[in-house]
Design an enzyme around this catalytic site. Structure first.
Site, PDB file in Angstrom:
ATOM      1  N   ARG A 551     -24.503  -5.278 -46.340  1.00  0.00           N
ATOM      2  CA  ARG A 551     -24.936  -6.665 -46.444  1.00  0.00           C
ATOM      3  C   ARG A 551     -24.935  -7.130 -47.885  1.00  0.00           C
ATOM      4  NH1 ARG A 551     -30.639  -7.406 -44.391  1.00  0.00           N
ATOM      5  NH2 ARG A 551     -30.925  -5.625 -45.799  1.00  0.00           N
ATOM      6  N   SER A 612     -27.912   3.844 -50.330  1.00  0.00           N
ATOM      7  CA  SER A 612     -28.621   4.907 -49.606  1.00  0.00           C
ATOM      8  C   SER A 612     -27.784   6.179 -49.467  1.00  0.00           C
ATOM      9  CB  SER A 612     -29.050   4.399 -48.231  1.00  0.00           C
ATOM     10  OG  SER A 612     -29.765   3.208 -48.367  1.00  0.00           O
ATOM     11  N   ASP A 666     -33.835   3.259 -50.801  1.00  0.00           N
ATOM     12  CA  ASP A 666     -34.489   2.389 -49.809  1.00  0.00           C
ATOM     13  C   ASP A 666     -36.004   2.580 -49.727  1.00  0.00           C
ATOM     14  OD1 ASP A 666     -34.050   4.836 -48.705  1.00  0.00           O
ATOM     15  OD2 ASP A 666     -33.356   4.109 -46.756  1.00  0.00           O
TER      16      ASP A 666
HETATM   17 MG    MG Z   1     -33.677   1.928 -43.001  1.00  0.00          MG
END
Ligand code: MG
Ligand code: ADP
Length: 925
Positions: A551, A612, A666
């Protein structure tokens, strides 16, 4: 007059609906803890939590105390569906006066009957050393607290033995039987099955007493009816006795039986509905005839429902109708009807003969003349009408009570419709030819959502008692086996304290410069040194790569709060697995596209990058990729600074609209996102596909980064806790198997006990073992369950939802092509609960180490801190967060920890990291 009399005895449908409603209300009253004591319909728990499933086998003794007899029965079940049990009976008459004598004498006599019966029936072919389980049918009102524990509340039916009321009658019978066995039998070991062995060993401290006969269950006769009807391979969950008295029992959802601690599954409840109406709810149905019967009875005002429907009373009701009509000169005019004054002149048998022979006026005449009346033709016709009305009413009222129970079951099981088998027994059922027809048609009118099938029970109290005993033993053996399987997954408080201590040790090692390489918890510095303080402002870009979607976001932080816009972009597999340049060029293309669409091309915006994948961070905007995961394999990236790779791509594309200021994990994003709303949020936690945590550590404790001032957020990477073997003692067989089938065996061991990617798999492994041990699905193999990942972690959430939303569980079972009984569902739920509880507790132990360390760091007695949490398992599982918080409170009592759900940590959080860095930089200037 006759028409008026008949009218009072017939009840209109609307009135039956009202009565059904009252019955349901009274049932609820009887089940509720608050109102139970005053309830007329007592709803007594029986501690019978299952019906027979046909696998029961072995020898079972039954002894039943009847009005004037003791009946003994030996039932042999073969585990063949219980189709044709072998049975042997014997009946012993109670000695004169024993029902009024000493209690001890009564129980001694019962024990003697048992001993004598055994000596006659069990010959050489039965192993006389074997412990025989016994079911005791004791038809008096008891307060039962276990299947084999029942305190007599009061005698009735002419019994009044001294020294029994208030005592546990199971204990009294057991003592009498043991006394019979005699001292010479003492010390002999029993050769029973596993259950008995475990029982015996747990009782070895007691004076050794060989119990050839062990009283396993005590029950009321209604329950027996239900249990015999279950024998033909289909569960029977309601039973009704329509006899001298009237009663009904059914399998209720256990959590509704508030008078017991049982909350899982179902329990048979003995309604004792004979007392329905004792508080006046039946007053408008009570006719003057019922009134007269009641007044003449030994217990006026009590058991009003029973007095309208029990065969002990039907003849009396008819008699009072006749008395009234004779007085009004509507019957027996000009003849001597004095005989009607005699109590009991009409028996139920008389009535049944009349109603069953619809046309036979001669039959009526014969009966009336036999009792000493001189009936006219008209009298005979009227007698017939009266009998039909009284007996028909009894059947209709039974049906109304049944409808109440069926509707109640349907509602509380959250079903749209209920199909159920109803076992029925008793003189009225057996003797009245229209009883079943009325029962079915009236209950259908009153409870159209329910479909009852009537099963006739033969000798419920005898065979049924054997079934109760057999089921009790099956359940006890099963319980033992289930506990054995689940024991390794059940953690004690000590276990958790130890995990907490180990985590603390690993944290310290991970923070130390020298010890870091050998620590399983890597404690990575993030170069995030401040949490938001609410003064952050401006427009920021954020990238989220490595989650479920890629995103691009724009995050606008103003005094009034945060607004965001985002777009999801696809990364084609060819690019994921192509060259690094292609990948980062594609990312820049997406950013340009986004900024164009959002009208943001003219500005240079700071960008936070949630990435991540495992990175070695060496600065807020400098992070070396350690390895790709999740299907990415773009070449030329591992070992490189990913921020630089992104900057290089921007340069190639001549894109000047952004400036990468931070790379964000994250967990950190989650902490920052919550930190914006709550300044006390200094911990981030993720429990989703995987699990991880971060927290604010003192710089002086971070040996791996220069400097001693202030704090830095540490990305613990706690999923790898235990990879050095320090948690080996906790891993069960199931965990080993799950670990071995992952792409990274031996790695992320802590995560594999906790997170969404694995819990379903652990449950699946347990279910496989339980099926193999024939504890589930009656041992039938289920091939679908062999498939990896077929049991999804979201199933745990559904199955553990309170109250067993059976419809949804059915859907899951269908997906798995499993044919699960209700008991299977209950057991599956226990398995899920065990696995998710362990996960939450371990997570809590890890967090306890974190908050305790922070408390020590700050030198305070009491720490108040907030944890920002993200992850679908944490958010959607019905018990995980509660279990986590309760355990944490217990393990870290000096920390006051608040949990805050994060929204879009990887978007909002990344922007906030950029914003805070921006703020700090501005402050420096
Ligand atoms: Mg997550
Ligand atoms: P990620 O960790 O990849 O960012 P999530 O936080 O959404 O993603 O977690 C996804 C995981 O959550 C899935 O792997 C699944 O195991 C688990 N999950 C999905 N739905 C549920 C649910 N209803 N209850 C419990 N766990 C769920």
């Amino acid at each position: 007059q006759i028409q008026r009399a008949l009218r009072t005895l017939s009840i209109p449908l609307e009135r039956l609906h009202v009565m059904k409603g009252h019955m349901i209300e009274d049932m609820c009253k009887g089940l509720s803890r608050q109102t139970h004591a005053q309830a007329k319909v007592r709803m007594l728990p029986t501690y019978i939590c299952s019906t027979p499933n046909g696998t029961e086998k072995g020898n079972f003794l039954v002894v039943e105390l009847c009005q004037s007899q003791v009946r003994t029965l030996l039932v042999t079940l073969y585990g063949d569906g219980n189709l044709s049990p072998q049975m042997m009976y014997k009946i012993y008459d109670l000695p004169e006066g024993i029902t009024q004598g000493e209690g001890e004498a009564l129980f001694d006599f019962i024990a003697q009957c048992v001993t004598q019966f055994l000596s006659e029936t069990t010959s050489s072919d039965t192993d006389s050393e074997q412990c025989l389980p016994l079911g005791f049918v004791f038809p008096f009102t008891c307060r039962q607290t276990q299947l084999n524990k029942a305190e007599l509340l009061s005698w009735s039916k002419g019994f009044n033995c001294s020294g029994v009321v208030g005592k546990d009658v199971v204990e009294l019978l057991q003592a009498a039987i043991d006394k019979q066995a005699g001292p010479d039998k003492e010390g002999e070991a029993s050769g029973g099955g596993g259950w008995f062995k475990s029982r015996k060993s747990s009782q070895s401290a007691a004076p050794s007493q060989s119990r050839h006969v062990e009283v396993v269950a005590l029950m009321n006769d209604t329950v027996g009816t239900m249990m015999t009807c279950s024998m033909e391979g289909r569960a029977c969950e309601v039973a009704m006795v329509a006899d001298k008295g009237s009663n009904c029992c059914f399998m209720a959802e256990a959590y509704l039986v508030e008078t017991t601690d049982e909350t899982s599954g179902r329990m048979c409840v003995n309604t004792e509905w004979g007392c329905f109406g004792d508080d006046g709810t039946l007053n408008d149905l009570f006719t003057p005839y019922d009134q007269a019967v009641d007044e003449e009875s030994s217990n006026p005002g009590e058991k009003r429902f029973e007095k309208m429907v029990g065969t002990l009373y039907l003849g009396e009701i008819v008699r009072h109708v006749l008395i009234a009509l004779t007085a009004e000169k509507a019957m027996f005019t000009g003849t001597d009807a004095a005989v009607l004054k005699e109590k009991g002149v009409f028996t139920t048998q008389h009535l049944l003969e009349i109603v069953n022979n619809e046309d036979s006026i001669t039959e009526v005449r014969r009966i009336l003349e036999a009792v000493g009346l001189q009936p006219s033709e008209r009298d005979c016709g009227r007698m017939q009408q009266i009998c039909r009305a009284v007996v028909g009413r009894a059947a209709t009222l039974h049906a109304t009570g049944l409808a109440a129970i069926l509707s109640y079951m349907c509602q509380t099981r959250d079903l749209e419709s209920l199909m159920v088998n109803v076992g029925v027994e008793g003189e009225l059922f057996a003797g009245y030819s229209r009883f079943e027809e009325i029962l079915l048609s009236v209950s259908r009118l009153l409870a159209p959502e329910c479909m009852a099938t009537i099963l006739a029970s033969r000798d419920g109290s005898g065979r049924g008692a054997a079934m109760v005993t057999a089921v009790a033993l099956r359940l006890a053996a099963q319980r033992h086996a289930v506990d054995e399987v689940l024991a390794p997954l059940r953690l004690s408080r000590d276990d958790l304290v130890k995990v907490q201590a180990l985590m603390r040790e690993e944290m310290d090692r991970g923070l130390g410069k020298e010890t870091n390489p050998s620590a399983s918890v890597r404690m990575l510095p993030t170069y995030v040194t401040h949490t938001p303080d609410g003064t952050e402002k401006g427009d920021f870009l954020a990238l989220d790569l490595g989650g479920t979607n890629f995103r691009v976001l724009v995050v606008r932080i103003t005094e009034d709060g945060i607004t965001m816009a985002s777009e999801i972009y696809v990364i084609p597999v060819g690019i994921m697995q192509g060259s690094g340049e292609e990948l980062f060029d594609h990312i820049i293309d997406c950013i340009i596209d986004f900024q164009t669409k959002q009208n943001l091309v003219a500005q240079m915006l700071p960008l936070g990058f949630t990435f991540s994948f495992p990175c070695q961070q060496v600065g807020l905007d400098k992070a070396l990729l350690l390895t790709w995961t999740k299907g990415f394999s773009a070449s030329g990236c591992v070992g490189q600074d990913v921020v630089q790779l992104l900057r290089d791509a921007a340069k190639r594309k001549r894109h000047l609209g952004m400036q990468v200021v931070a790379l964000v994990n994250d967990t950190v994003g989650t902490m920052m996102a919550c930190g914006y709303d709550d300044p006390k949020c200094e911990i981030g936690l993720i429990v989703g596909t995987g699990t991880n945590a971060c927290y604010m550590e003192e710089m002086k404790n971070v040996g791996t980064v220069e400097g001693d001032q202030g704090r830095m957020c540490i990305n613990m990477e706690w999923g790898a806790f235990g990879d050095n073997g320090c948690l080996d003692h906790l891993f069960t067989h199931f965990d080993q198997v799950v670990d071995e089938t992952t792409i990274n065996p031996g790695k992320q061991r802590f995560e594999k006990l906790i997170s969404g990617m694995y819990l379903g798999e652990i449950v699946r492994q347990i279910l496989l073992v339980m099926t193999e041990k024939e504890l589930l699905f009656q041992g039938k193999p289920c091939p679908k369950l062999q498939t990896k990942d077929i049991f999804k972690t979201k199933f745990l959430s559904t199955i553990e939802l309170n109250g067993l939303a059976l419809r949804q569980i059915r859907a899951i079972l269908n997906e798995l092509e499993l044919d699960a009984s209700f008991e299977d569902c209950v057991l599956m739920r226990e398995v899920c609960q065990t696995v998710s509880l362990r996960a939450a507790q371990l997570c809590a132990a890890g967090l306890a180490a974190v908050v305790e360390k922070m408390r020590e760091n700050r030198g305070v007695d009491q720490l108040s801190v907030t944890v920002g949490v993200d992850g679908t398992l944490y958010k959607l599982h019905p018990c995980f967060s509660n279990n986590l918080q309760t355990t944490l409170k217990d393990l870290a009592p000096n920390c006051n920890v608040t949990f805050m759900l994060s929204e879009d940590g990887s978007g909002k959080g990344a922007a906030l990291v950029a914003a805070v860095a921006d703020r700090a930089a501005n402050a420096m200037e």
